[in-house]
Scaffold this motif. Structure first.
Motif, short mmCIF file in Angstrom:
data_model
loop_
_atom_site.label_atom_id
_atom_site.label_comp_id
_atom_site.label_asym_id
_atom_site.label_seq_id
_atom_site.Cartn_x
_atom_site.Cartn_y
_atom_site.Cartn_z
N TYR A 71 0.87 -3.19 -3.58
CA TYR A 71 1.83 -4.36 -2.93
C TYR A 71 1.18 -5.77 -3.04
O TYR A 71 2.05 -6.47 -3.50
N SER A 72 0.12 -5.79 -2.68
CA SER A 72 -0.64 -7.12 -2.78
C SER A 72 -1.35 -7.47 -3.99
O SER A 72 -1.76 -8.54 -4.01
N LYS A 73 -1.44 -6.66 -4.89
CA LYS A 73 -2.09 -6.80 -6.32
C LYS A 73 -3.54 -7.24 -6.27
O LYS A 73 -3.98 -7.98 -6.77
N ALA A 74 -4.05 -6.15 -5.55
CA ALA A 74 -5.51 -6.51 -5.17
C ALA A 74 -6.40 -6.05 -6.06
O ALA A 74 -6.11 -4.86 -6.69
N ASP A 75 -7.32 -6.57 -6.44
CA ASP A 75 -8.60 -6.25 -7.58
C ASP A 75 -9.73 -5.74 -6.57
O ASP A 75 -10.18 -4.82 -6.98
N VAL A 76 -9.92 -6.48 -5.47
CA VAL A 76 -11.04 -5.92 -4.57
C VAL A 76 -10.33 -5.92 -2.99
O VAL A 76 -9.46 -6.83 -2.74
N ILE A 77 -10.74 -4.78 -2.36
CA ILE A 77 -10.04 -4.59 -0.76
C ILE A 77 -11.22 -4.73 -0.06
O ILE A 77 -12.39 -3.99 -0.14
N VAL A 78 -11.15 -5.52 1.09
CA VAL A 78 -11.94 -5.54 2.31
C VAL A 78 -11.13 -4.61 3.44
O VAL A 78 -9.95 -5.07 3.75
N ARG A 79 -11.80 -3.50 3.69
CA ARG A 79 -10.91 -2.68 4.82
C ARG A 79 -11.47 -3.42 6.04
O ARG A 79 -12.50 -3.49 6.45
N ILE A 80 -10.31 -3.49 7.03
CA ILE A 80 -10.51 -3.90 8.31
C ILE A 80 -9.76 -3.05 9.04
O ILE A 80 -8.60 -2.71 8.89
N THR A 81 -10.40 -2.73 10.23
CA THR A 81 -9.48 -2.10 11.23
C THR A 81 -9.16 -2.99 12.60
O THR A 81 -9.90 -3.94 13.02
N ALA A 82 -8.27 -2.78 13.13
CA ALA A 82 -7.60 -3.90 14.14
C ALA A 82 -8.23 -3.51 15.67
O ALA A 82 -7.91 -4.09 16.68
N ASP A 83 -9.28 -2.63 15.60
CA ASP A 83 -10.05 -2.55 16.70
C ASP A 83 -11.41 -3.57 16.84
O ASP A 83 -11.75 -3.42 18.00
N ASP A 84 -11.30 -4.20 15.72
CA ASP A 84 -12.59 -5.13 15.78
C ASP A 84 -12.27 -6.53 15.80
O ASP A 84 -12.05 -7.23 14.87
N LEU B 27 -19.01 -14.26 7.55
CA LEU B 27 -20.07 -14.37 6.78
C LEU B 27 -20.64 -13.12 6.29
O LEU B 27 -20.97 -13.11 5.06
N LEU B 28 -20.39 -12.08 7.04
CA LEU B 28 -21.00 -10.78 6.43
C LEU B 28 -19.77 -10.31 5.33
O LEU B 28 -20.28 -9.75 4.29
N ILE B 29 -18.52 -10.75 5.47
CA ILE B 29 -17.62 -10.27 4.77
C ILE B 29 -17.82 -11.22 3.22
O ILE B 29 -17.82 -10.37 2.26
N ASP B 30 -18.36 -12.26 3.21
CA ASP B 30 -18.55 -12.77 2.08
C ASP B 30 -19.58 -12.61 1.48
O ASP B 30 -19.42 -12.41 0.12
N GLU B 31 -20.74 -11.97 2.05
CA GLU B 31 -22.00 -11.46 1.49
C GLU B 31 -21.63 -10.29 0.67
O GLU B 31 -22.02 -10.13 -0.44
N ALA B 32 -20.78 -9.27 1.39
CA ALA B 32 -20.45 -8.02 0.72
C ALA B 32 -19.65 -8.33 -0.46
O ALA B 32 -19.90 -7.59 -1.57
N VAL B 33 -18.53 -9.23 -0.25
CA VAL B 33 -17.82 -9.46 -1.46
C VAL B 33 -18.47 -10.19 -2.59
O VAL B 33 -18.32 -9.40 -3.82
N ASN B 34 -19.32 -10.66 -2.35
CA ASN B 34 -19.95 -11.60 -3.47
C ASN B 34 -21.19 -10.54 -4.05
O ASN B 34 -21.23 -10.51 -5.39
N LYS B 35 -21.56 -9.75 -3.17
CA LYS B 35 -22.38 -8.76 -3.81
C LYS B 35 -21.66 -7.97 -4.71
O LYS B 35 -22.52 -7.48 -5.93
N LEU B 36 -20.74 -7.26 -4.26
CA LEU B 36 -19.99 -6.26 -5.18
C LEU B 36 -19.60 -7.20 -6.50
O LEU B 36 -19.65 -6.26 -7.36
N GLN B 37 -19.14 -8.39 -6.52
CA GLN B 37 -18.55 -8.93 -7.56
C GLN B 37 -19.84 -9.28 -8.62
O GLN B 37 -19.87 -9.25 -9.74
N GLU B 38 -21.22 -9.86 -8.19
CA GLU B 38 -21.95 -10.21 -8.70
C GLU B 38 -22.70 -9.06 -9.56
O GLU B 38 -23.27 -9.00 -10.46
N LYS B 39 -23.10 -7.70 -8.70
CA LYS B 39 -23.60 -6.53 -9.24
C LYS B 39 -22.79 -5.55 -9.64
O LYS B 39 -23.26 -4.57 -10.11
#
Length: 246
Positions: A88-101, A107-119
């Motif tokens: 529906y959102s035409k996502a290429d990369v998904i960040v999973r978030i639970t509404a419990d948190d 900063l951690l989200i950015d680090e993880a996304v950058n790591k996934l894309q760079e490597k």
């Protein structure tokens, strides 16, 4: 490449019903979950993925009224709900978030996304093994990885918990785990019970300032150092399987 945070949320929690609308510093709990994500530079879009149950009409209407994109899907088959929300959102990369948190760390989200894309990883997380507090879990994966999960996940457990097929079949994916320099996985910063919410409320009352300024993990750690009694509020709440052994 479109990076989308997909928040799984519903009103029908058994241990803490309707917690998504619990009042936290004058706003619904779910508002704070969404607001923190807006501070992650790597995200292009945020989608609230709730269920088709009438119980979640209120959540759907809240999202619409507050300018939050929302998708409705299966209540029990959460993996398929994620898959359809990603389409529906035409996502290429998904960040999973639970509404419990309510302490998700941009900063951690950015680090993880950058790591996934760079490597060019398929899956980046920080809980295999965990070294961050429970509630700061990060799971980032490509749409191709989600497609593979949707195709091959067969058990109810895998369908309910979205990423379990990856953990159970690591040889099929190029994976990376982010590790903290100090093991903080003994800390519980997620909300399943009212005791959890009492702990979260204490932290928000101390650190939350306004809509445009958020506090970070180090701010919480400093507060707990000064007020160790806060940490004890929910110390007896049962941990998730991933954190039971730590």
């Amino acid at each position: 490449m479109k990076v989308v945070a997909i928040i799984q949320a519903r009103c029908g929690s058994t241990r803490f019903p309707n917690k998504v609308f619990a009042d936290l510093c004058g706003k619904p709990f779910i508002w704070h979950v969404v607001n923190r994500l807006k501070h992650a530079c790597s995200l292009n879009h945020i989608v609230l993925a709730t269920t088709e149950s009438p119980l979640d009409d209120k959540l759907y209407n809240w999202a619409k009224e507050n300018g939050v994109d929302v998708f409705r899907g299966s209540e029990s088959n959460v993996l398929n709900r994620y898959y359809e929300a990603a389409n529906y959102s035409k996502a290429d990369v998904i960040v999973r978030i639970t509404a419990d948190d309510p302490f998700k760390e941009p900063l951690l989200i950015d680090e993880a996304v950058n790591k996934l894309q760079e490597k060019k990883y398929d899956f980046v997380c920080n809980n295999c093994p965990p070294s961050y507090p429970e509630g700061l879990d990060i799971e980032v994966f490509t749409k191709e990885t989600l497609d593979r999960e949707e195709r091959f996940s067969t058990s109810d457990f895998e369908r309910e918990h979205v990423t379990q097929y990856i953990y159970r079949n690591p040889e099929q994916f190029k994976m990376f785990n982010l590790s903290n320099n100090k093991n903080l996985s003994y800390l519980r910063w997620t909300v399943d019970t009212e005791k959890d919410f009492q702990m979260v409320t204490r932290i928000y009352l101390s650190l939350y300032k306004n809509d445009s300024e958020i506090f970070h993990m180090d701010d919480i750690l400093q507060l707990l150092k000064e007020h160790p009694e806060i940490e004890n509020i929910n110390s007896d709440v049962a941990r998730s399987e991933m954190y039971k052994s730590v």
